[in-house]
Design a protein around this motif. Structure first.
Motif, mmCIF file in Angstrom:
data_model
loop_
_atom_site.group_PDB
_atom_site.id
_atom_site.type_symbol
_atom_site.label_atom_id
_atom_site.label_comp_id
_atom_site.label_asym_id
_atom_site.label_seq_id
_atom_site.Cartn_x
_atom_site.Cartn_y
_atom_site.Cartn_z
ATOM 1 N N GLY A 151 36.596 50.819 28.804
ATOM 2 C CA GLY A 151 37.432 49.781 28.221
ATOM 3 C C GLY A 151 38.239 48.954 29.199
ATOM 4 O O GLY A 151 39.030 48.107 28.784
ATOM 5 N N TRP A 152 38.020 49.165 30.508
ATOM 6 C CA TRP A 152 38.834 48.459 31.509
ATOM 7 C C TRP A 152 37.938 47.755 32.531
ATOM 8 O O TRP A 152 38.239 47.716 33.716
ATOM 9 C CB TRP A 152 39.757 49.452 32.217
ATOM 10 C CG TRP A 152 40.599 50.236 31.267
ATOM 11 C CD1 TRP A 152 40.348 51.492 30.778
ATOM 12 C CD2 TRP A 152 41.812 49.808 30.645
ATOM 13 N NE1 TRP A 152 41.335 51.885 29.907
ATOM 14 C CE2 TRP A 152 42.253 50.873 29.802
ATOM 15 C CE3 TRP A 152 42.586 48.655 30.719
ATOM 16 C CZ2 TRP A 152 43.414 50.789 29.038
ATOM 17 C CZ3 TRP A 152 43.742 48.573 29.954
ATOM 18 C CH2 TRP A 152 44.146 49.629 29.132
ATOM 19 N N ALA A 153 36.843 47.177 32.056
ATOM 20 C CA ALA A 153 35.831 46.638 32.965
ATOM 21 C C ALA A 153 36.370 45.563 33.895
ATOM 22 O O ALA A 153 36.131 45.601 35.109
ATOM 23 C CB ALA A 153 34.650 46.080 32.159
ATOM 24 N N LEU A 154 37.092 44.581 33.356
ATOM 25 C CA LEU A 154 37.553 43.484 34.207
ATOM 26 C C LEU A 154 38.666 43.930 35.145
ATOM 27 O O LEU A 154 38.726 43.484 36.301
ATOM 28 C CB LEU A 154 38.022 42.303 33.353
ATOM 29 C CG LEU A 154 36.874 41.499 32.733
ATOM 30 C CD1 LEU A 154 37.411 40.405 31.828
ATOM 31 C CD2 LEU A 154 35.997 40.888 33.818
ATOM 32 N N TYR A 155 39.543 44.797 34.667
ATOM 33 C CA TYR A 155 40.572 45.339 35.562
ATOM 34 C C TYR A 155 39.906 46.089 36.709
ATOM 35 O O TYR A 155 40.259 45.890 37.881
ATOM 36 C CB TYR A 155 41.508 46.253 34.789
ATOM 37 C CG TYR A 155 42.574 46.884 35.647
ATOM 38 C CD1 TYR A 155 43.552 46.107 36.259
ATOM 39 C CD2 TYR A 155 42.605 48.266 35.869
ATOM 40 C CE1 TYR A 155 44.533 46.674 37.062
ATOM 41 C CE2 TYR A 155 43.578 48.844 36.667
ATOM 42 C CZ TYR A 155 44.539 48.043 37.257
ATOM 43 O OH TYR A 155 45.506 48.609 38.048
ATOM 44 N N ALA A 156 38.937 46.938 36.372
ATOM 45 C CA ALA A 156 38.216 47.675 37.412
ATOM 46 C C ALA A 156 37.528 46.727 38.384
ATOM 47 O O ALA A 156 37.527 46.956 39.599
ATOM 48 C CB ALA A 156 37.192 48.616 36.777
ATOM 49 N N ALA A 157 36.955 45.642 37.863
ATOM 50 C CA ALA A 157 36.267 44.678 38.725
ATOM 51 C C ALA A 157 37.225 44.074 39.742
ATOM 52 O O ALA A 157 36.880 43.917 40.923
ATOM 53 C CB ALA A 157 35.635 43.578 37.873
ATOM 54 N N THR A 158 38.444 43.740 39.308
ATOM 55 C CA THR A 158 39.407 43.172 40.259
ATOM 56 C C THR A 158 39.803 44.199 41.306
ATOM 57 O O THR A 158 39.978 43.866 42.485
ATOM 58 C CB THR A 158 40.671 42.653 39.542
ATOM 59 O OG1 THR A 158 41.393 43.736 38.945
ATOM 60 C CG2 THR A 158 40.327 41.618 38.490
ATOM 61 N N LYS A 159 39.935 45.443 40.895
ATOM 62 C CA LYS A 159 40.378 46.478 41.834
ATOM 63 C C LYS A 159 39.246 46.935 42.751
ATOM 64 O O LYS A 159 39.494 47.308 43.905
ATOM 65 C CB LYS A 159 40.989 47.653 41.063
ATOM 66 C CG LYS A 159 42.278 47.274 40.332
ATOM 67 C CD LYS A 159 43.313 46.663 41.281
ATOM 68 C CE LYS A 159 44.616 46.325 40.625
ATOM 69 N NZ LYS A 159 45.618 45.788 41.568
ATOM 70 N N PHE A 160 38.000 46.917 42.269
ATOM 71 C CA PHE A 160 36.848 47.110 43.152
ATOM 72 C C PHE A 160 36.861 46.038 44.235
ATOM 73 O O PHE A 160 36.600 46.309 45.414
ATOM 74 C CB PHE A 160 35.539 46.999 42.364
ATOM 75 C CG PHE A 160 34.991 48.276 41.834
ATOM 76 C CD1 PHE A 160 34.338 49.179 42.664
ATOM 77 C CD2 PHE A 160 35.091 48.592 40.488
ATOM 78 C CE1 PHE A 160 33.802 50.360 42.166
ATOM 79 C CE2 PHE A 160 34.569 49.759 39.981
ATOM 80 C CZ PHE A 160 33.921 50.648 40.816
ATOM 81 N N ALA A 161 37.127 44.788 43.830
ATOM 82 C CA ALA A 161 37.142 43.674 44.775
ATOM 83 C C ALA A 161 38.195 43.882 45.855
ATOM 84 O O ALA A 161 37.941 43.621 47.045
ATOM 85 C CB ALA A 161 37.393 42.364 44.032
ATOM 86 N N VAL A 162 39.381 44.346 45.466
ATOM 87 C CA VAL A 162 40.445 44.575 46.441
ATOM 88 C C VAL A 162 40.036 45.653 47.442
ATOM 89 O O VAL A 162 40.304 45.533 48.651
ATOM 90 C CB VAL A 162 41.762 44.951 45.730
ATOM 91 C CG1 VAL A 162 42.812 45.420 46.737
ATOM 92 C CG2 VAL A 162 42.288 43.766 44.940
#
Length: 284
Positions: A151-162
């Protein structure tokens, strides 16, 4: 990270400083005699929350998604304190929902703050750090950037990017005497699970019941998280006095457990398909 040297007072640039980790960091840094430029979208709230008004404290309004705003804040900091020794890219917020449930606008706004805000600060501070051949950039990611939850796909995507940009940045600037650390905290007792720091999908889709259940579990943690933000802030501050700081730092027992579980899952999946992975070369 133990270091027996006398701790040198430094100039710190901390984003997202009016609450959570950022506020704990600013208070501890000022108490230790460091100089701190602290950014927020709400400067009056920042000043009120910090309470310790002194020549060492420089509160700044910054819109992290606007590179000109970031550049101005960096210039003011250097003009006031002569240098920047340590940057902590802490500003960010959570966003919950499946990919299908979140709009393009919501996704881009999340990346603007969580990723491009970090990039803007790095881009603007690097010329000053390169000139001095020293500095330390500390980027706050999340365990969600290593082992995300349902349920946190976009949040995870931003944090993967960081995490990804931090890993490469560390290699890119190492020869210049500049250090980079990416911190992945677990659940800490901040206001992260409140409306101040968390955006949820406005258009939930009935079929995503597992996503709703996951969100309910996370929101029920509010006020009961095991992690102490004061300890996390102290750990991040100690990085600046480490001669050989880690590129990756997990904070919280839950973060450590989730990261190690993810490593095991990756190894199992990679080995399961080892033969196929290695069979891609031209024959003959």
């Amino acid at each position: 990270m133990k270091n027996d040297k006398i701790i040198e007072n430094k100039v710190w640039f901390v984003t997202g400083a009016s609450k959570g980790f950022g506020l704990s960091l600013v208070k501890q840094l000022l108490a230790a005699g460091h100089k701190v430029a602290a950014t927020s979208r709400y400067v009056s709230s920042l000043v009120k929350a910090v309470g310790d008004i002194s020549d060492n404290f420089l509160p700044l309004y910054v819109n992290l998604a606007d590179e000109k705003s970031v550049a101005e804040a960096i210039q003011i900091t250097v003009g006031t304190f002569d240098k920047i020794d340590v940057v902590i890219n802490n500003a960010g917020y959570g966003i919950g929902g499946s990919v299908e449930e979140l709009t393009d606008e919501e996704a881009r706004e999340s990346f603007d703050i969580n990723v491009f805000g970090t990039l803007n600060v790095i881009r603007e501070v690097m010329p000053f750090m390169r000139e001095r051949k020293s500095g330390h950039i500390i980027n706050i990611s999340s365990i969600a950037g290593i082992a995300p939850g349902t349920g946190w796909a976009l949040y995870a995507a931003t944090k993967f990017a960081v995490i990804g940009l931090s890993e490469v940045l560390a290699d890119d600037v190492k020869s210049m005497g500049i250090k980079v650390t990416v911190v992945a905290p677990g659940a800490f007792r901040t206001n992260f699970l409140t409306g101040d720091s968390l955006v949820m999908t406005k258009k939930p889709i009935h079929d995503y019941q597992e996503v709703r259940d996951s969100h309910t579990r996370y929101l029920q943690m509010d006020g009961h998280q095991a992690g102490d933000p004061e300890k996390a802030a102290a750990a991040m501050i100690s990085l600046a006095d480490d001669d050989n700081p880690p590129v990756h730092l997990l904070l919280g027992e839950d973060a450590y457990t989730r990261a190690m579980t993810k490593l095991g899952v990756l190894e199992k999946e990679f080995r399961l398909n080892e033969e196929l992975s290695k069979s891609m070369a031209y024959q003959g």
